[in-house]
Design a protein around this motif. Structure first.
Motif, PDB file in Angstrom:
ATOM      1  N   UNK A 274       5.787  74.394  63.718  1.00 53.31           N
ATOM      2  CA  UNK A 274       5.302  73.669  64.902  1.00 53.31           C
ATOM      3  C   UNK A 274       4.516  74.592  65.575  1.00 53.31           C
ATOM      4  N   UNK A 275       4.776  75.836  65.812  1.00 51.44           N
ATOM      5  CA  UNK A 275       3.830  76.484  66.767  1.00 51.44           C
ATOM      6  C   UNK A 275       2.492  76.790  65.988  1.00 51.44           C
ATOM      7  N   UNK A 276       2.646  76.990  64.598  1.00 52.47           N
ATOM      8  CA  UNK A 276       1.385  77.352  63.767  1.00 52.47           C
ATOM      9  C   UNK A 276       0.447  75.715  63.950  1.00 52.47           C
ATOM     10  N   UNK A 277       1.136  74.564  63.725  1.00 55.00           N
ATOM     11  CA  UNK A 277       0.451  73.290  63.715  1.00 55.00           C
ATOM     12  C   UNK A 277      -0.180  73.132  65.339  1.00 55.00           C
ATOM     13  N   UNK A 278       0.241  73.787  66.270  1.00 49.13           N
ATOM     14  CA  UNK A 278      -0.066  73.557  67.863  1.00 49.13           C
ATOM     15  C   UNK A 278      -1.030  74.502  67.887  1.00 49.13           C
ATOM     16  N   UNK A 279      -1.240  75.684  67.127  1.00 51.46           N
ATOM     17  CA  UNK A 279      -2.232  76.813  67.431  1.00 51.46           C
ATOM     18  C   UNK A 279      -3.735  76.420  66.935  1.00 51.46           C
ATOM     19  N   UNK A 280      -4.634  77.446  67.570  1.00 55.83           N
ATOM     20  CA  UNK A 280      -5.812  77.285  66.882  1.00 55.83           C
ATOM     21  C   UNK A 280      -6.377  77.771  65.662  1.00 55.83           C
ATOM     22  N   UNK A 281      -5.367  78.330  64.864  1.00 61.62           N
ATOM     23  CA  UNK A 281      -5.575  78.721  63.619  1.00 61.62           C
ATOM     24  C   UNK A 281      -6.315  77.981  62.469  1.00 61.62           C
ATOM     25  N   UNK A 282      -5.872  76.708  62.420  1.00 63.90           N
ATOM     26  CA  UNK A 282      -6.630  76.100  61.563  1.00 63.90           C
ATOM     27  C   UNK A 282      -7.783  74.979  62.273  1.00 63.90           C
ATOM     28  N   UNK A 283      -7.435  74.809  63.496  1.00 60.39           N
ATOM     29  CA  UNK A 283      -8.238  73.998  64.049  1.00 60.39           C
ATOM     30  C   UNK A 283      -9.575  74.582  64.371  1.00 60.39           C
TER      31      UNK A 283
END
Length: 263
Positions: A141-150
């Motif tokens: 959930x944290x990864x999905x909300x982070x800017x890593x992929x965005x």
């Protein structure tokens, strides 16, 4: 007290305090370092250990500079606690060296970035991301909300597949933001891929072009997180080795100076 006359003992305590600050600073950097902020619980023990070393050193200072009769208890605490903390630090370094031995990375022909597999990491690290579903759900959930992929999706320079393949992706971007190369997906954008009718890998079936899903449930994503943690952990270990060797030398030198001052 005789100890107060020993400038050598005082100097050793001062330098040990500097070493403790180095351990704390390394732990704080490890705790707030970018790219793996979603796994902070695995990283703060270093800073906590450094804080304990600093407290023991301050106890030594207080015991050496106090004329109160009970000050000797502070010195006793320092002389008992410090070697115990140094032993814990050494054990931590050995443990870190063992669990970060494998990189999990494997190169790909025609790719500037590596991809990662869980079986390339130690059993302890694999257990960290696979042993507790609730823990991974929080990380996911944290990864999905982070800017890593965005951030990767916003890259305007990746117009063609060749441009993307020549990019230097981070381990998290490689593992979480795109499907594994062996899936044979067709490139549309950094986080958008066309799915073939059949795929050879389990992760291939978990991929989704949905920005909230992507490959966050894939083993490659777990491996990418471990690769990031491993890289940062090994950088911290360099500072910790320097601090540990210095602490051992300074403790022994300070103990000898203390004994001489007591005569």
């Amino acid at each position: 007290m005789a100890v107060r006359k020993s400038s050598m003992f005082t100097a050793c305590l001062a330098l040990m305090a500097v070493c403790a600050v180095l351990v704390i600073a390394s732990g704080i950097w490890f705790g707030v370092a970018q790219e793996a902020e979603c796994a902070q619980r695995a990283r703060w023990p270093v800073a906590i250990l450094g804080g304990c070393i600093l407290l023991a050193t301050l106890a030594g200072f207080a015991g050496a500079y106090s004329d109160h009769g009970r000050a000797r208890y502070l010195l006793r605490f320092y002389f008992v606690a410090m070697p115990a903390l140094i032993v814990i630090l050494v054990v931590f370094l050995v443990f870190a060296a063992v669990v970060t031995g494998g990189s999990g990375a494997y190169p790909l022909i025609g790719r500037a970035y590596d991809e990662y597999r869980l079986d390339g990491f130690s059993m302890w690290l694999r257990g960290y991301v696979s042993g507790d579903p609730d823990r991974w759900e929080g990380i996911r959930s944290c990864l999905a909300g982070s800017d890593t992929c965005k951030k990767l999706a916003r890259q305007a320079s990746f117009v063609t597949a060749d441009q993307f393949y020549k990019s230097n992706l981070t381990p998290l971007q490689s593992g979480c933001c795109k499907p594994p190369s062996e899936c044979g997906f067709g490139y549309v954008g950094p986080t958008v891929w066309t799915n073939p009718t059949s795929a050879p890998d389990h992760d291939c079936g978990l991929w989704s072009n949905n920005p909230g899903q992507l490959c966050y449930e894939c083993e490659s994503c777990r491996a990418g997180l471990l690769a990031t943690l491993r890289s940062q952990w090994r950088k911290v270990n360099i500072a910790l080795v320097v601090a540990t060797v210095s602490l051992i030398f300074l403790y022994v030198a300070g103990f000898i100076a203390y004994k001489k001052a007591r005569k």
